[in-house]
Scaffold this motif. Structure first.
Motif, short mmCIF file in Angstrom:
data_model
loop_
_atom_site.label_atom_id
_atom_site.label_comp_id
_atom_site.label_asym_id
_atom_site.label_seq_id
_atom_site.Cartn_x
_atom_site.Cartn_y
_atom_site.Cartn_z
N SER A 138 0.83 -1.09 0.05
CA SER A 138 0.12 0.21 -0.02
C SER A 138 0.80 0.99 -0.19
N PRO A 139 0.71 2.41 -0.77
CA PRO A 139 1.33 3.64 -1.07
C PRO A 139 0.92 4.00 0.43
N LEU A 140 1.96 4.70 1.04
CA LEU A 140 2.17 6.14 2.21
C LEU A 140 2.50 6.88 1.42
N ILE A 159 6.46 -2.44 8.67
CA ILE A 159 6.49 -1.81 7.22
C ILE A 159 7.64 -0.92 6.98
N TRP A 160 8.56 -1.56 5.49
CA TRP A 160 9.23 -1.78 4.83
C TRP A 160 8.93 -0.52 3.86
N LYS A 218 0.63 -1.69 17.48
CA LYS A 218 1.96 -1.65 17.84
C LYS A 218 3.18 -2.05 16.53
N THR A 219 4.20 -1.46 15.83
CA THR A 219 4.55 -1.04 14.33
C THR A 219 6.21 -1.41 14.97
N ILE A 220 6.55 -1.33 13.49
CA ILE A 220 8.35 -1.20 12.84
C ILE A 220 8.58 -0.48 12.32
N TYR A 221 9.01 0.10 11.61
CA TYR A 221 9.55 0.94 10.08
C TYR A 221 10.83 0.57 9.90
N ALA A 265 5.22 0.90 0.22
CA ALA A 265 5.39 0.58 1.21
C ALA A 265 4.26 -0.73 1.63
N LEU A 266 5.78 -1.54 1.40
CA LEU A 266 5.38 -2.93 1.98
C LEU A 266 5.04 -3.10 3.74
N ARG A 267 3.92 -4.10 3.80
CA ARG A 267 3.39 -4.16 4.92
C ARG A 267 3.67 -5.46 5.42
#
Length: 130
Positions: free
Chosen positions: A64-66, A86-87, A115-118, A71-73
């Motif tokens: 999905s685009p940010l 999220i990469w 909870k998220t890690i970029y 962005a690969l989730r």
């Protein structure tokens, strides 16, 4: 006066209890044990803005685009809670797909209550930490 002592369930009772346990509960328990066996904290224990190393199984991936950036989730699950990885700038990563067991490291933040890690550092593990 009679003395009663607490008895531990026998092997047969434990085996029957295990067979009666829901498969999802067994999978969750195995994921938690694998994560702890590698020395990682569970996702449920993580605090916002800390650097953490977690391990678990990828449940799903989406592109999905940010803004203007792809962005690969990936949703990582360790048996306690889910964590979003999220990469930014990536459309795909070889080996990152549902069912992959991996270790990820990065700064945890909370985005929309998840909870998220970029851009985490990651290692694809051959099996659940054994």
């Amino acid at each position: 006066m009679s003395i009663t002592r607490e008895r531990r369930p026998g092997r047969l009772r434990r085996l029957l209890g295990r067979l009666a346990t829901d498969q999802d509960e067994l999978d969750n328990s195995e994921l938690r044990e694998s994560s702890q066996g590698l020395g990682h904290r569970t996702i449920a224990e993580l605090a916002d803005r800390e650097v953490a190393t977690v391990s678990g199984t990828i449940r799903n991936t989406t592109l999905s685009p940010l803004g203007q950036v792809p962005a690969l989730r990936a949703e990582l699950y360790d048996g306690t809670q889910r964590l979003q990885l999220i990469w930014l700038g990536r459309r795909s990563i070889a080996g990152i797909h549902p069912g992959t067991y991996l270790r990820a490291r990065g700064r945890v933040c909370t985005k929309d209550g998840i909870k998220t890690i970029y851009n985490p550092f990651y290692d694809i593990l051959p099996n659940r930490g054994r």
